[in-house]
Design an enzyme around this catalytic site. Structure first.
Site, short mmCIF file in Angstrom:
data_model
loop_
_atom_site.label_atom_id
_atom_site.label_comp_id
_atom_site.label_asym_id
_atom_site.label_seq_id
_atom_site.Cartn_x
_atom_site.Cartn_y
_atom_site.Cartn_z
CB THR A 132 -31.48 2.56 36.11
OG1 THR A 132 -31.58 3.97 36.15
CG2 THR A 132 -30.82 2.13 37.42
CG ASP A 133 -30.12 7.06 33.31
OD1 ASP A 133 -30.85 6.73 34.27
OD2 ASP A 133 -30.39 8.00 32.55
CD GLU A 134 -32.88 6.95 38.48
OE1 GLU A 134 -32.83 7.12 39.70
OE2 GLU A 134 -33.95 6.96 37.83
CE1 TYR A 158 -34.60 1.39 40.74
CE2 TYR A 158 -33.85 3.53 39.96
CZ TYR A 158 -34.27 2.23 39.71
OH TYR A 158 -34.36 1.78 38.41
CE LYS A 162 -31.99 -1.91 38.43
NZ LYS A 162 -32.76 -3.13 38.03
CG ASN A 188 -37.87 2.99 29.67
OD1 ASN A 188 -38.13 1.90 29.20
ND2 ASN A 188 -36.62 3.42 29.75
CE LYS A 197 -41.18 4.66 39.04
NZ LYS A 197 -40.94 3.48 38.27
N PRO A 290 -35.43 14.75 48.51
CG PRO A 290 -35.77 13.83 50.63
CD PRO A 290 -36.42 13.99 49.29
P1 NAD Z 1 -42.03 -1.58 37.72
O1 NAD Z 1 -41.90 -1.14 39.14
O2 NAD Z 1 -43.12 -1.03 36.88
O3 NAD Z 1 -42.18 -3.18 37.66
C1 NAD Z 1 -41.44 -4.04 38.46
C2 NAD Z 1 -42.05 -5.43 38.37
O4 NAD Z 1 -41.23 -6.32 39.17
C3 NAD Z 1 -43.47 -5.50 38.94
O5 NAD Z 1 -44.29 -6.25 38.07
C4 NAD Z 1 -43.29 -6.21 40.28
O6 NAD Z 1 -44.44 -6.97 40.66
C5 NAD Z 1 -42.09 -7.10 39.99
N1 NAD Z 1 -41.35 -7.46 41.21
C6 NAD Z 1 -40.94 -6.61 42.20
N2 NAD Z 1 -40.31 -7.30 43.16
C7 NAD Z 1 -40.29 -8.60 42.75
C8 NAD Z 1 -39.74 -9.80 43.31
N3 NAD Z 1 -39.11 -9.79 44.50
N4 NAD Z 1 -39.87 -10.95 42.62
C9 NAD Z 1 -40.54 -10.98 41.42
N5 NAD Z 1 -41.07 -9.89 40.87
C10 NAD Z 1 -40.95 -8.71 41.51
O7 NAD Z 1 -40.61 -1.31 37.09
P2 NAD Z 1 -40.21 -0.88 35.59
O8 NAD Z 1 -40.28 0.60 35.48
O9 NAD Z 1 -40.97 -1.73 34.62
O10 NAD Z 1 -38.67 -1.27 35.58
C11 NAD Z 1 -38.26 -2.59 35.19
C12 NAD Z 1 -36.75 -2.67 35.30
O11 NAD Z 1 -36.16 -1.69 34.46
C13 NAD Z 1 -36.22 -2.39 36.71
O12 NAD Z 1 -35.16 -3.28 36.96
C14 NAD Z 1 -35.72 -0.96 36.64
O13 NAD Z 1 -34.66 -0.75 37.54
C15 NAD Z 1 -35.27 -0.88 35.20
N6 NAD Z 1 -35.32 0.46 34.59
C16 NAD Z 1 -36.45 1.21 34.65
C17 NAD Z 1 -36.47 2.46 34.01
C18 NAD Z 1 -37.72 3.31 34.02
O14 NAD Z 1 -37.68 4.45 33.53
N7 NAD Z 1 -38.87 2.82 34.50
C19 NAD Z 1 -35.34 2.93 33.33
C20 NAD Z 1 -34.20 2.13 33.29
C21 NAD Z 1 -34.21 0.89 33.91
P1 TYD Z 2 -39.56 9.78 38.16
O1 TYD Z 2 -40.59 9.58 37.10
O2 TYD Z 2 -39.89 9.39 39.57
O3 TYD Z 2 -38.22 9.08 37.65
P2 TYD Z 2 -36.70 9.14 38.24
O4 TYD Z 2 -36.74 9.69 39.62
O5 TYD Z 2 -36.33 7.70 38.24
O6 TYD Z 2 -35.93 9.99 37.27
O7 TYD Z 2 -39.16 11.31 38.18
C1 TYD Z 2 -38.70 11.96 37.00
C2 TYD Z 2 -38.33 13.37 37.38
O8 TYD Z 2 -39.53 14.07 37.76
C3 TYD Z 2 -37.42 13.43 38.60
O9 TYD Z 2 -36.47 14.48 38.43
C4 TYD Z 2 -38.34 13.75 39.76
C5 TYD Z 2 -39.44 14.58 39.09
N1 TYD Z 2 -40.79 14.45 39.70
C6 TYD Z 2 -41.51 15.60 40.03
O10 TYD Z 2 -41.04 16.74 39.80
N2 TYD Z 2 -42.75 15.45 40.58
C7 TYD Z 2 -43.29 14.22 40.87
O11 TYD Z 2 -44.41 14.15 41.41
C8 TYD Z 2 -42.54 13.05 40.52
C9 TYD Z 2 -43.10 11.68 40.79
C10 TYD Z 2 -41.30 13.22 39.93
#
Ligand code: NAD
Ligand code: TYD
Length: 359
Positions: A132-134, A158, A162, A188, A197, A290
């Site tokens: 992630t970019d975070e 988190y 990562k 995403n 999210k 926070p």
């Molecule tokens: P998600 O939380 O939707 O899915 C995570 C999946 O991993 C789930 O299916 C869960 O059952 C599985 N999992 C969790 N713990 C596990 C373990 N111990 N063993 C096996 N499986 C396990 O997450 P996502 O949003 O699909 O993100 C996927 C990856 O992409 C993550 O590594 C996240 O850090 C990265 N990522 C996410 C975003 C985003 O915007 N969602 C952006 C950049 C990177």
């Molecule tokens: P989120 O989708 O949780 O992604 P990330 O924290 O990984 O960026 O949140 C996106 C942005 O939206 C973040 O700045 C937090 C904000 N947010 C709210 O304002 N209200 C909410 O209920 C949630 C879940 C997120």
């Protein structure tokens, strides 16, 4: 074949579905099925002989190693993680366990398996870590976007977990020569996004007539990317990325949260109008997260220049597709919003101070 971890989650399931549409290469999909894993996402490939789902935990190194020896993957694509910042604030332990210890176990299993391959197979093998970019921390408004050389400065449990996993992956390349690749992607959105999210929470709460919670002043900026574009970037990095390299992936779509909520509400007003009023009337400002990072922005020049990847969707087309998907898949949302989800919503939102209304 390729071995995917976390392929029942949001991005992982989109990746598996896209992979099987664009390639005949089989996939072993290894997932623990935590609250975020959902086999309903994979219903369309449940009977597909190219897709083998295995339930398990990446922390279980021996099991993972045995699966590698059995299936002989040419690549591992590692999505499995605890992924929600707010959950990491309320309970960081699972993030340390899966994101750090789990990635360590997976690397160890991969290293042992890689050692059993012949020279040509070792050369061709890839371990692609999805991150992630975070990990880069928070930007001020005038700062340039994150590049691959921006120093790591994670601010939440988190992002810290990562970051730790990224460092482990880097060290396995540097120390053992494991052919690793790391992608650091921005926020995403798209189909199968768990409604904890921001984007799916706003769509599903809006349709359910519930409040749309905006943290703090709603001026935090994220760089949004449609999930299919992220999946395409991962496929491209797997195909042509240079082992040991990191690639930033982003949509060049910096938007303040309040703007995202307004765009989603306007799309819903158009595609599924309310009887009375507008969806944005449901918006409320609530106590901030926070340690809330103010701004993320990705410079994706390297992946564009070296691998020729650029996003296909704009913010407008991607958000429209997303809202349409949620409108057409309300059963999926209803199933996800039952059970454990309710406990989460109470833990994170009930008792959170309300600061004002959106409209
Ligand atoms: P998600 O939380 O939707 O899915 C995570 C999946 O991993 C789930 O299916 C869960 O059952 C599985 N999992 C969790 N713990 C596990 C373990 N111990 N063993 C096996 N499986 C396990 O997450 P996502 O949003 O699909 O993100 C996927 C990856 O992409 C993550 O590594 C996240 O850090 C990265 N990522 C996410 C975003 C985003 O915007 N969602 C952006 C950049 C990177
Ligand atoms: P989120 O989708 O949780 O992604 P990330 O924290 O990984 O960026 O949140 C996106 C942005 O939206 C973040 O700045 C937090 C904000 N947010 C709210 O304002 N209200 C909410 O209920 C949630 C879940 C997120």
């Amino acid at each position: 074949m390729i071995f995917v971890t976390g392929g029942a989650g949001f991005i992982g399931s989109n990746f598996v579905l896209d992979w099987l549409k664009t390639s005949d290469e089989p996939v072993v999909n290894f997932d623990k099925l935590t609250y975020a894993g959902n086999l309903e996402n994979l219903k369309s490939v449940a009977e597909d002989a190219r897709h083998l789902f295995v339930r398990g935990d990446i922390v279980d190194r021996e099991r993972v190693h045995a699966l590698f020896l059995e299936h002989k993957p040419r690549a591992i694509v590692h999505f499995a993680a605890e992924s929600h910042v707010d959950r990491s604030i309320l309970g960081p332990g699972a993030f340390i366990e899966t994101n750090i210890n789990g990635t360590f176990s997976l690397l160890e299993a991969a290293r042992a398996y890689w050692g059993t391959l012949d020279a040509a197979e070792r050369e061709a093998f890839r371990f692609l870590h999805v991150s992630t970019d975070e990990v880069y921390g928070s930007l001020n408004p005038e700062d340039p976007a994150f590049t691959e050389t921006t120093p790591y400065a994670p601010n939440s449990p988190y992002s810290a977990s990562k970051a730790a996993s990224d460092h482990l992956v880097r060290s396995y390349h540097h120390t053992y020569g494991l052919p690793t690749l790391v992608t650091n992607c921005s926020n995403n959105y798209g189909p199968y996004h768990f409604p904890e999210k921001l984007v799916p929470l706003v769509i599903s709460n809006a349709l359910a007539g519930q409040p749309l919670p905006i943290y703090g002043d709603g001026m935090q900026v994220r760089d949004w990317l449609y999930v299919a574009d992220h999946c395409a970037a991962i496929r491209r990095v797997l195909e042509a990325g240079v082992p040991g390299q990191e690639y930033n992936v982003g949509g060049r779509n910096e938007k303040a949260n309040i703007e995202v909520v307004k765009v989603l509400c306007a799309l819903l007003d158009e595609l599924s109008p309310k009887q009375d009023g507008k969806y944005f009337d449901q918006a409320i400002f609530v106590a901030d997260r926070p340690g809330h990072d103010r701004r993320y922005a990705i410079n994706a020049d390297k992946i564009a220049r070296e691998l020729g990847w650029t996003p296909r969707e704009t913010f407008e087309t991607g958000m429209r597709k997303t809202v349409q998907w949620y409108l057409e898949n309300q059963d999926w949302v209803a199933n996800v919003r039952s059970g454990e989800y309710r406990t989460w919503i109470e833990g994170n939102y009930v008792g959170r101070e309300q600061l004002g209304r959106g409209a």
